[in-house]
Write an enzyme that holds these catalytic residues in place. Structure first.
Site, PDB file in Angstrom:
ATOM      1  N   ILE A  15       0.828  -1.214   0.000  1.00  0.00           N
ATOM      2  CA  ILE A  15       0.000   0.000   0.000  1.00  0.00           C
ATOM      3  C   ILE A  15       0.864   1.267   0.000  1.00  0.00           C
ATOM      4  O   ILE A  15       0.415   2.315  -0.498  1.00  0.00           O
ATOM      5  CB  ILE A  15      -0.964  -0.018   1.206  1.00  0.00           C
ATOM      6  CG1 ILE A  15      -2.148   0.926   0.980  1.00  0.00           C
ATOM      7  CG2 ILE A  15      -0.249   0.294   2.513  1.00  0.00           C
ATOM      8  CD1 ILE A  15      -3.280   0.739   1.977  1.00  0.00           C
ATOM      9  N   ASN A  28      -2.429   1.312  15.743  1.00  0.00           N
ATOM     10  CA  ASN A  28      -2.848   0.918  17.097  1.00  0.00           C
ATOM     11  C   ASN A  28      -3.248   2.188  17.857  1.00  0.00           C
ATOM     12  O   ASN A  28      -3.023   3.289  17.374  1.00  0.00           O
ATOM     13  CB  ASN A  28      -1.750   0.093  17.791  1.00  0.00           C
ATOM     14  CG  ASN A  28      -0.481   0.884  17.965  1.00  0.00           C
ATOM     15  OD1 ASN A  28      -0.494   1.976  18.532  1.00  0.00           O
ATOM     16  ND2 ASN A  28       0.625   0.350  17.458  1.00  0.00           N
ATOM     17  N   GLY A  36       3.673  -4.679  10.952  1.00  0.00           N
ATOM     18  CA  GLY A  36       2.773  -4.860   9.820  1.00  0.00           C
ATOM     19  C   GLY A  36       2.700  -3.636   8.927  1.00  0.00           C
ATOM     20  O   GLY A  36       3.704  -2.959   8.662  1.00  0.00           O
ATOM     21  N   VAL A  37       1.494  -3.335   8.469  1.00  0.00           N
ATOM     22  CA  VAL A  37       1.327  -2.233   7.531  1.00  0.00           C
ATOM     23  C   VAL A  37       1.654  -0.892   8.193  1.00  0.00           C
ATOM     24  O   VAL A  37       2.152   0.031   7.540  1.00  0.00           O
ATOM     25  CB  VAL A  37      -0.102  -2.280   6.927  1.00  0.00           C
ATOM     26  CG1 VAL A  37      -1.173  -1.896   7.912  1.00  0.00           C
ATOM     27  CG2 VAL A  37      -0.166  -1.405   5.687  1.00  0.00           C
ATOM     28  N   ASP A  38       1.406  -0.788   9.479  1.00  0.00           N
ATOM     29  CA  ASP A  38       1.709   0.431  10.245  1.00  0.00           C
ATOM     30  C   ASP A  38       3.208   0.738  10.172  1.00  0.00           C
ATOM     31  O   ASP A  38       3.618   1.869   9.856  1.00  0.00           O
ATOM     32  CB  ASP A  38       1.263   0.190  11.697  1.00  0.00           C
ATOM     33  CG  ASP A  38       1.221   1.437  12.535  1.00  0.00           C
ATOM     34  OD1 ASP A  38       1.440   2.535  12.003  1.00  0.00           O
ATOM     35  OD2 ASP A  38       0.944   1.307  13.747  1.00  0.00           O
ATOM     36  N   SER A 121      -7.281  -5.158  10.639  1.00  0.00           N
ATOM     37  CA  SER A 121      -7.411  -6.195  11.686  1.00  0.00           C
ATOM     38  C   SER A 121      -7.129  -7.614  11.201  1.00  0.00           C
ATOM     39  O   SER A 121      -7.245  -8.560  11.988  1.00  0.00           O
ATOM     40  CB  SER A 121      -8.796  -6.154  12.361  1.00  0.00           C
ATOM     41  OG  SER A 121      -8.927  -5.034  13.195  1.00  0.00           O
ATOM     42  N   GLY A 123      -4.273  -8.877  10.269  1.00  0.00           N
ATOM     43  CA  GLY A 123      -2.915  -9.324  10.536  1.00  0.00           C
ATOM     44  C   GLY A 123      -2.794  -9.744  11.994  1.00  0.00           C
ATOM     45  O   GLY A 123      -3.495 -10.651  12.437  1.00  0.00           O
ATOM     46  N   TYR A 125      -3.947  -8.498  14.587  1.00  0.00           N
ATOM     47  CA  TYR A 125      -5.176  -8.344  15.379  1.00  0.00           C
ATOM     48  C   TYR A 125      -6.120  -9.546  15.225  1.00  0.00           C
ATOM     49  O   TYR A 125      -7.095  -9.660  15.969  1.00  0.00           O
ATOM     50  CB  TYR A 125      -5.893  -7.038  15.057  1.00  0.00           C
ATOM     51  CG  TYR A 125      -5.325  -5.829  15.792  1.00  0.00           C
ATOM     52  CD1 TYR A 125      -4.146  -5.911  16.529  1.00  0.00           C
ATOM     53  CD2 TYR A 125      -5.987  -4.600  15.770  1.00  0.00           C
ATOM     54  CE1 TYR A 125      -3.636  -4.804  17.206  1.00  0.00           C
ATOM     55  CE2 TYR A 125      -5.482  -3.490  16.450  1.00  0.00           C
ATOM     56  CZ  TYR A 125      -4.306  -3.597  17.171  1.00  0.00           C
ATOM     57  OH  TYR A 125      -3.812  -2.500  17.853  1.00  0.00           O
TER      58      TYR A 125
HETATM   59  P1  ADP Z   1      -3.780  -5.309  12.235  1.00  0.00           P
HETATM   60  O1  ADP Z   1      -3.008  -5.019  13.490  1.00  0.00           O
HETATM   61  O2  ADP Z   1      -4.924  -4.334  12.015  1.00  0.00           O
HETATM   62  O3  ADP Z   1      -4.167  -6.733  12.118  1.00  0.00           O
HETATM   63  P2  ADP Z   1      -1.553  -5.703  10.330  1.00  0.00           P
HETATM   64  O4  ADP Z   1      -0.646  -4.659   9.782  1.00  0.00           O
HETATM   65  O5  ADP Z   1      -0.951  -6.744  11.197  1.00  0.00           O
HETATM   66  O6  ADP Z   1      -2.741  -4.917  11.055  1.00  0.00           O
HETATM   67  O7  ADP Z   1      -2.276  -6.444   9.126  1.00  0.00           O
HETATM   68  C1  ADP Z   1      -3.361  -5.907   8.414  1.00  0.00           C
HETATM   69  C2  ADP Z   1      -3.283  -6.387   6.972  1.00  0.00           C
HETATM   70  O8  ADP Z   1      -2.333  -5.587   6.268  1.00  0.00           O
HETATM   71  C3  ADP Z   1      -2.835  -7.838   6.808  1.00  0.00           C
HETATM   72  O9  ADP Z   1      -3.648  -8.459   5.803  1.00  0.00           O
HETATM   73  C4  ADP Z   1      -1.405  -7.695   6.316  1.00  0.00           C
HETATM   74  O10 ADP Z   1      -1.010  -8.797   5.503  1.00  0.00           O
HETATM   75  C5  ADP Z   1      -1.512  -6.426   5.505  1.00  0.00           C
HETATM   76  N1  ADP Z   1      -0.245  -5.722   5.231  1.00  0.00           N
HETATM   77  C6  ADP Z   1       0.943  -5.801   5.865  1.00  0.00           C
HETATM   78  N2  ADP Z   1       1.843  -4.990   5.274  1.00  0.00           N
HETATM   79  C7  ADP Z   1       1.206  -4.386   4.238  1.00  0.00           C
HETATM   80  C8  ADP Z   1       1.592  -3.446   3.215  1.00  0.00           C
HETATM   81  N3  ADP Z   1       2.835  -2.941   3.175  1.00  0.00           N
HETATM   82  N4  ADP Z   1       0.652  -3.064   2.312  1.00  0.00           N
HETATM   83  C9  ADP Z   1      -0.601  -3.543   2.353  1.00  0.00           C
HETATM   84  N5  ADP Z   1      -1.041  -4.426   3.275  1.00  0.00           N
HETATM   85  C10 ADP Z   1      -0.140  -4.844   4.199  1.00  0.00           C
END
Ligand code: ADP
Length: 174
Positions: A15, A28, A36-38, A121, A123, A125
């Site tokens: 993303i 969070n 993760g994505v954060d 949520s 990943g 979560y």
């Molecule tokens: P949460 O804590 O809300 O579960 P996560 O970041 O662990 O958030 O995961 C949420 C989703 O984002 C998961 O499906 C994960 O595979 C996805 N994700 C992780 N990195 C990226 C990225 N760079 N771009 C898009 N989606 C991502």
């Protein structure tokens, strides 16, 4: 003809690379970064993003807050806090639905044309992916049905399970 037809698009990959007006961060409650994505968004946006996030005072689950995108291709980041999955009896569905609604509302208020969501949520979560994807599509379609903004929403699939769920849901018709 449905007002949402063609406005929801499936995208694979990272993303942080998307040249859309806003990307949504699965943050969070501290808004001070994480995994993760954060983590990926903070790394790509640079330290200015964390500095702005420090001024926001955190964010409750189901709510969303907007910052600039700094070094990202996206001009804006909409930080939303998804629910941690605790078995489904603690309002997780409604909190997740609220994440999509509040993020879309911020984009619409700024009249943004394009935005992209990760699978909030789904990943660490731990929300069940099929259930989360159904909620996401339902909420986005309902919102777009009542608003011309954003004109297009990308569902970003980082992993194959998320992609397959969204593909099935969208093939069945929104
Ligand atoms: P949460 O804590 O809300 O579960 P996560 O970041 O662990 O958030 O995961 C949420 C989703 O984002 C998961 O499906 C994960 O595979 C996805 N994700 C992780 N990195 C990226 C990225 N760079 N771009 C898009 N989606 C991502």
């Amino acid at each position: 003809m449905s007002a949402t037809r063609g406005r929801i698009r499936l995208t694979r990959g990272d993303i942080t690379e998307l040249p859309v007006d806003a990307i949504v961060n699965a943050a969070n409650p501290t808004l001070l970064g994480g995994g993760g994505v954060d983590g990926a968004i903070h790394r790509a946006a640079g330290p200015e993003l964390l500095a702005e996030c420090r001024t926001l005072g955190g964010c409750l689950p189901g709510q969303s807050k907007l910052t600039r995108g700094y070094r990202l291709p996206a001009a804006w980041v909409i930080h939303t806090v998804g629910p941690i999955w605790r078995g489904g009896d603690e309002g997780e569905d409604e909190t997740l639905a609220s994440c999509y609604r509040t993020a879309l509302t911020l984009a619409a208020e700024r009249r943004l044309a394009t935005m992209a969501f990760p699978a909030i949520s789904c990943g660490v979560y731990g929300f069940p992916v099929p259930r989360a994807c159904a909620i996401a599509v339902r909420e986005i379609a309902a919102f777009l049905g009542g608003s011309p903004h954003p004109a297009r929403v990308d569902l970003v699939c980082f992993d194959a399970e998320v992609y397959e769920e969204y593909r099935k849901i969208l093939a069945a018709g929104v």
